[in-house]
Design an enzyme around this catalytic site. Structure first.
Site, mmCIF file in Angstrom:
data_model
loop_
_atom_site.group_PDB
_atom_site.id
_atom_site.type_symbol
_atom_site.label_atom_id
_atom_site.label_comp_id
_atom_site.label_asym_id
_atom_site.label_seq_id
_atom_site.Cartn_x
_atom_site.Cartn_y
_atom_site.Cartn_z
ATOM 1 N N SER A 47 0.803 -1.229 0.000
ATOM 2 C CA SER A 47 0.000 0.000 0.000
ATOM 3 C C SER A 47 0.834 1.278 0.000
ATOM 4 C CB SER A 47 -0.941 0.016 1.210
ATOM 5 O OG SER A 47 -1.733 -1.140 1.224
ATOM 6 N N HIS A 51 2.574 4.136 8.083
ATOM 7 C CA HIS A 51 1.496 4.075 9.073
ATOM 8 C C HIS A 51 1.838 4.891 10.318
ATOM 9 C CE1 HIS A 51 -0.835 0.847 7.109
ATOM 10 N NE2 HIS A 51 0.343 0.432 6.668
ATOM 11 N N LYS A 251 -11.644 -7.020 7.310
ATOM 12 C CA LYS A 251 -10.652 -5.985 7.552
ATOM 13 C C LYS A 251 -10.898 -4.726 6.718
ATOM 14 C CE LYS A 251 -5.662 -5.445 7.980
ATOM 15 N NZ LYS A 251 -5.364 -4.541 6.857
ATOM 16 N N ARG A 312 2.272 -10.573 1.513
ATOM 17 C CA ARG A 312 2.818 -10.216 2.819
ATOM 18 C C ARG A 312 3.409 -11.477 3.445
ATOM 19 N NH1 ARG A 312 -2.501 -9.179 2.321
ATOM 20 N NH2 ARG A 312 -3.432 -7.142 2.560
ATOM 21 N N GLU A 338 5.739 -8.229 7.653
ATOM 22 C CA GLU A 338 4.505 -7.847 6.955
ATOM 23 C C GLU A 338 4.115 -6.448 7.424
ATOM 24 O OE1 GLU A 338 0.941 -10.035 8.182
ATOM 25 O OE2 GLU A 338 2.143 -10.986 9.740
ATOM 26 N N SER A 339 2.985 -5.953 6.964
ATOM 27 C CA SER A 339 2.573 -4.602 7.327
ATOM 28 C C SER A 339 2.605 -4.448 8.842
ATOM 29 C CB SER A 339 1.151 -4.341 6.826
ATOM 30 O OG SER A 339 0.731 -3.072 7.231
ATOM 31 N N CYS A 401 8.427 8.669 -22.047
ATOM 32 C CA CYS A 401 7.135 8.186 -21.566
ATOM 33 C C CYS A 401 6.197 9.380 -21.550
ATOM 34 C CB CYS A 401 7.268 7.591 -20.167
ATOM 35 S SG CYS A 401 5.696 7.380 -19.314
ATOM 36 N N CYS A 403 2.954 9.514 -20.999
ATOM 37 C CA CYS A 403 1.904 9.548 -19.977
ATOM 38 C C CYS A 403 2.423 10.149 -18.673
ATOM 39 C CB CYS A 403 1.373 8.151 -19.716
ATOM 40 S SG CYS A 403 0.726 7.325 -21.172
ATOM 41 N N CYS A 438 -1.087 4.530 -20.577
ATOM 42 C CA CYS A 438 -0.970 3.597 -21.711
ATOM 43 C C CYS A 438 -0.233 2.330 -21.286
ATOM 44 C CB CYS A 438 -0.326 4.247 -22.931
ATOM 45 S SG CYS A 438 1.477 4.175 -23.007
#
Lengths: 486, 421
Positions: A47, A51, A251, A312, A338-339, A401, A403, A438
């Site tokens: 993500s 945090h 979750k 994860r 993991e997170s 590029c 875009c 693209c």
């Protein structure tokens, strides 16, 4: 065979953070990575959130390292030229009955040492985030949360470690770890390595590595998270990271802008068997479409440009496993990251380095280089800034590029930086080329040409998407067969 | 420093070239064409198959040949070019910002602008095809560039998703180059491409076209190893139990084209949610004064000949705008598309200002046999003609006569629709 002080297995963000922290010391360091590049596992597909630190159980390693990592992250990104935006996060709930749940999160956050947490509602909440679903009644506001560019962070940490003397060997998969006197012998399909300390930062494979040296078996379960990425045209749909309060229904998923200006929606949470199972599924994507609107309304899914999955490294104990393994002196686990692993990475580096200090007692260096320059980005530059870059190097004037407005100079820089890119995905993670609407349709052949031109040992036809086995070309046109490979 | 031009044309493909030539021939002496590639001609340069120019030149030309004819005319003088130059911003007061390696950042003030940026292919992500993300997934246009310009084969065992024209063309092209094309899967119950391409590119080579089918899974972690294709129901949902696995190393996508209007948006140009191109009036002017649009940036065309025709209209009108000879827009009568007609271009018409004959282009939303195309001026049907077959892949057109519109004073709406009888 020379003996290395510290051998790190894995060049994801945890391994790279350990390498950088250890490179502040007078130690010889080598990082082994089975993929062709840094940032090829969990670090590249998550993500991308820094945090605040209210999620993890008070007293857990996760809670401690999350809060510490959050503190370190801002200055670190400043030093290393990594994109970070302190946008804050909201955990929203849709029922008055869930307010105690928000309060419990707030209380836990306070206990964990998170600052400035507050529950917001009504007008103030709508003003803060106008596109919240109409059903949302309240939110936990965490102003210390941020978003970060995980690719840049991983690369920058590794590159800075390299600048301070650490070595990196890619395409080098560890196949065995055995005790050899007071050292460890680490075998790979190629050469063997001998090290005083080994750090196991092997992501979803950290259990296999751990189990090579310990009878106290570890089990890591890949917990898959699927995501949608929406175009930058949708990137301002929310201004903060919007989480859903975990309820008995599950979750929930988050909706967040990314540092590159896209909108990210995800993740699912599915425990799977396959450690390479980074595929998306119809059911998973469907779940995101169903869940995301619970917290954010009118998400323009029509602007979706890609979807992806990340794994994860989950452990049943649900806490990081960091420490010297019992009965395996000098072998240090840096596992189950993991997170909030990405957030915690700088603190994980500190913690692992302290453990190594306790074993090897190294001296600190007085010539540590703490900063590093990233690649300038022209997409968000002012006209004056862009013009100045072209003044310095005219190749900043050739857009490759279209875009994401990535120029030839940036791509060349990504190739020639230390730990430079050798593949399309390597260029993508370093420059954001190919990440636009693209999805590499226009720039693929052009980037292949540049890689061919800039790397003497790489021909156009050998360019890969992401390392050996992912070649983009299978041969020449019929009439050109046998001809020169330009 | 800012340079000044009467007309700036953004894009040097077929639309941009035709617009610039028409503007010059209409008497405008200050025209600049800005092209991001190193050569003029746009996507035609990689379209080495023939079939271009049947309407314009009454000949079957290849893409590069068709482009060369327009380049020759454009290079006869009176038009300036900036190649290898990318426009990064267009303001509503027509200041164009561009960058290039040779000249750095440049500011160009235009009196009129013709938007001619073309379109791009929809990527896989827009379709939410589940599975891995290995090498070997290309948009048909990317594969076309690799094969036709670079001379490299992106794969040997190919599945194509989507029956857009580029996908059909590439099915034949890959076959010519020794690849095996297992099938073309199309989500819809009809093809999105031209009938002639289905015959010449699939039927002639025995390549099956699987209508109402889609890719439900991509296998292979590093390089594509197989795709799974399933039949879909009337709502486009895969039908369980119909999955068939096709081992292959390549998946080509030809699943639609999207007008490239990022610059139009910076200029404040209003876009149609249906065409995803600018909303224009009968002189092909957008909702921003003095900014015109033509070609695939306006709406996706089937034949380049129509692009050239349309762009010439935009170029001429831009020249008239600069010369002050374009009449003020008076009454804008909205053109409504309904009952099977998806959209029209233009979307509004000023009966006083329109030329004696005005071509209105449109597409239908489904395959229709023996339906009538009808045009109503308010309640009065002025056009009613049967077409044997109409399909979404083929553009339709109706020529409106000024005299007929003027015969309806106080006209409030023009309606295009399909009727059974």
């Amino acid at each position: 065979m020379e003996t290395i002080d510290v051998l790190i297995i894995g060049a994801g963000v945890a391994g790279a953070a350990c390498a950088r922290e250890l490179s502040k010391r007078k130690l010889s360091i080598c990082v082994l990575e089975r993929e062709e590049d840094v940032c090829c596992g969990t670090t590249k597909a998550n993500s991308a959130i820094v945090h605040a630190g209210f999620d993890a159980a008070t007293g857990s390693l996760m809670a401690k390292l999350n809060v510490r990592g959050n503190e370190l992250m801002g200055p670190l990104c400043e030093d290393l030229g990594v994109d970070l935006k302190n946008i804050g996060s909201l955990v929203v709930c849709t029922s008055e009955e869930d307010i105690p749940g928000l309060q419990a999160l707030l209380d836990r956050g306070v206990a964990n040492g998170v600052k400035d947490l507050r529950i917001v509602r009504g007008e103030e909440l709508r003003e803060l985030e106008p596109n919240l679903a109409d059903e949302v009644v309240a939110a936990l506001w965490a102003p210390t949360a941020s978003i970060v560019n995980p690719f840049q962070l991983n690369w920058a940490l590794a590159e800075n470690a390299l600048a301070n003397g650490a070595e990196f060997d890619f395409n080098t998969e560890v196949t065995g770890v055995v005790r050899d006197g007071d050292c460890w012998l680490v075998s790979t399909p190629g050469e063997e390595y001998r090290a005083r300390c080994v750090i196991n930062a092997a992501g979803v494979y950290a259990d296999s590595i751990h189990n090579m040296v310990s009878d106290d078996k570890m089990e890591i379960t890949p917990r898959r998270g699927q995501y949608f990425v929406l175009d930058t045209t949708a990137g301002r749909h929310v201004g903060h990271t919007v989480f859903q309060l975990p309820t008995k229904l599950g979750k929930g998923v988050l909706v967040t802008p990314t540092t590159a200006g896209n909108l990210l929606v995800g993740p699912t949470a599915e425990d799977i068997d396959e450690k390479e199972g980074t595929d998306t599924t119809a059911a998973g994507l469907q779940e995101l479409l169903a869940k995301a609107p619970l917290s954010v309304k009118n998400i323009p899914f029509r602007e979706t440009i890609t979807s992806f999955s990340g794994l994860r490294a989950h452990r049943a104990e649900h806490d990081f496993a960091i420490g010297e393994v019992e009965g395996a002196p000098g072998f240090i686990d840096c596992a189950a990251i993991e997170s909030p692993g990405l957030t915690s990475a700088p603190a994980i580096g500190e913690m692992v380095a302290e453990i190594v200090d306790g074993i090897l007692h190294p001296e600190m260096r007085d010539d540590f280089i703490a900063t590093r320059e990233g690649i300038p980005n022209v997409e968000w530059a002012t006209d004056e800034q862009w013009a100045a870059l072209i003044e310095k190097d005219p190749a900043y004037g050739r857009v490759i590029c279209r875009c994401r407005k990535v120029t030839e100079a940036q791509i060349v820089s990504a190739i020639h930086h230390p730990l430079g890119a050798r593949s399309l995905d390597g260029i993508k993670r370093r420059t954001e080329a190919c990440m636009g609407r693209c999805q590499a349709g226009f720039c693929t052949p052009k980037i292949m040409e540049i890689l061919d031109r800039e790397l003497s040992d790489l021909a156009f036809s050998d360019v890969t998407k992401a390392g050996p086995g992912s070649e983009l070309i299978v041969g020449r046109d019929k009439e050109l067969e046998g001809g020169d490979v330009a | 420093m800012t340079v000044n031009y009467d007309i700036v044309v953004i894009g040097g493909g077929p639309a941009g070239l035709a617009a610039a030539i028409a503007a010059r021939d209409a008497g405008c002496a200050s025209i600049l064409v800005i092209e991001r590639d190193r050569e003029l001609g746009g996507i035609l340069n990689q379209c080495i198959h023939n079939g271009f120019g049947l309407i314009t030149f009454d000949e079957e030309l290849t893409g590069p040949e068709y482009a060369a004819r327009f380049e020759k005319l454009a290079l006869e003088g009176g038009i300036d070019f900036m190649l290898d130059t990318m426009v990064i911003d267009v303001s509503s007061d027509k200041l164009v910002t561009a960058v290039s390696q040779a000249e750095g950042m440049q500011f160009i003030q235009a009196k009129a602008i013709v938007l001619a940026m073309g379109c791009r292919e929809r990527p896989r992500g827009a379709l939410n095809i589940p599975g891995y993300r290995p090498a070997g997934i290309y948009s048909a246009g990317t594969a076309q560039r690799l094969v036709n310009i670079e001379g490299f084969m992106p794969g040997r065992e190919v599945v194509i998703l989507g029956s857009g024209d580029i996908g059909l063309i590439m099915a034949r092209r890959m076959t010519f180059e020794g690849a095996h094309v297992a099938c073309v899967a199309e989500l819809m119950p009809y093809s999105g491409g031209l009938k002639r391409n289905i015959v010449q590119c699939l039927d002639d080579f025995g390549i099956p076209l699987l209508l109402s089918h889609t890719v439900v899974r991509i296998e292979g972690q590093k390089r594509v190893e197989a795709v799974v294709i399933a039949e879909v129901d009337g709502h486009g949902k895969p039908i369980p139990g119909t999955e068939v696995t096709y081992p292959c190393d390549t998946l080509l996508l030809s699943v639609g084209l999207i007008p490239e209007n990022e610059l139009s948006l910076t200029a404040g140009v209003e876009l149609s949610p249906v065409t995803r191109g600018p909303v224009v009036n009968e002189v092909l002017e957008t909702k921003v004064d003095g900014i015109f649009a033509a070609g695939n940036v306006l709406h996706v065309h089937d034949l380049v000949d129509y692009v050239s025709q349309e762009a010439a209209v935009a170029g001429r009108n831009a020249a008239a705008y600069v010369a002050g000879s374009l009449e003020e827009n008076g009454v804008s009568v909205p053109v409504t598309a309904t009952d099977g007609v998806r959209y029209t271009v233009p979307q509004s018409i000023d009966p006083e200002r329109m030329p004696d004959e005005l071509t209105v282009r449109f597409r239908v939303g489904n395959v229709y046999e023996n339906r009538y195309v009808s045009v109503y001026l308010d309640g009065d049907r002025i056009y009613h003609r049967k077409r044997m077959i109409m399909a979404p892949g083929e553009m339709e057109q109706v020529v409106l006569k000024k005299a007929e519109l003027l015969a309806h004073p106080g006209l409030a709406s023009i309606t295009f629709k399909l009727e059974e009888a």
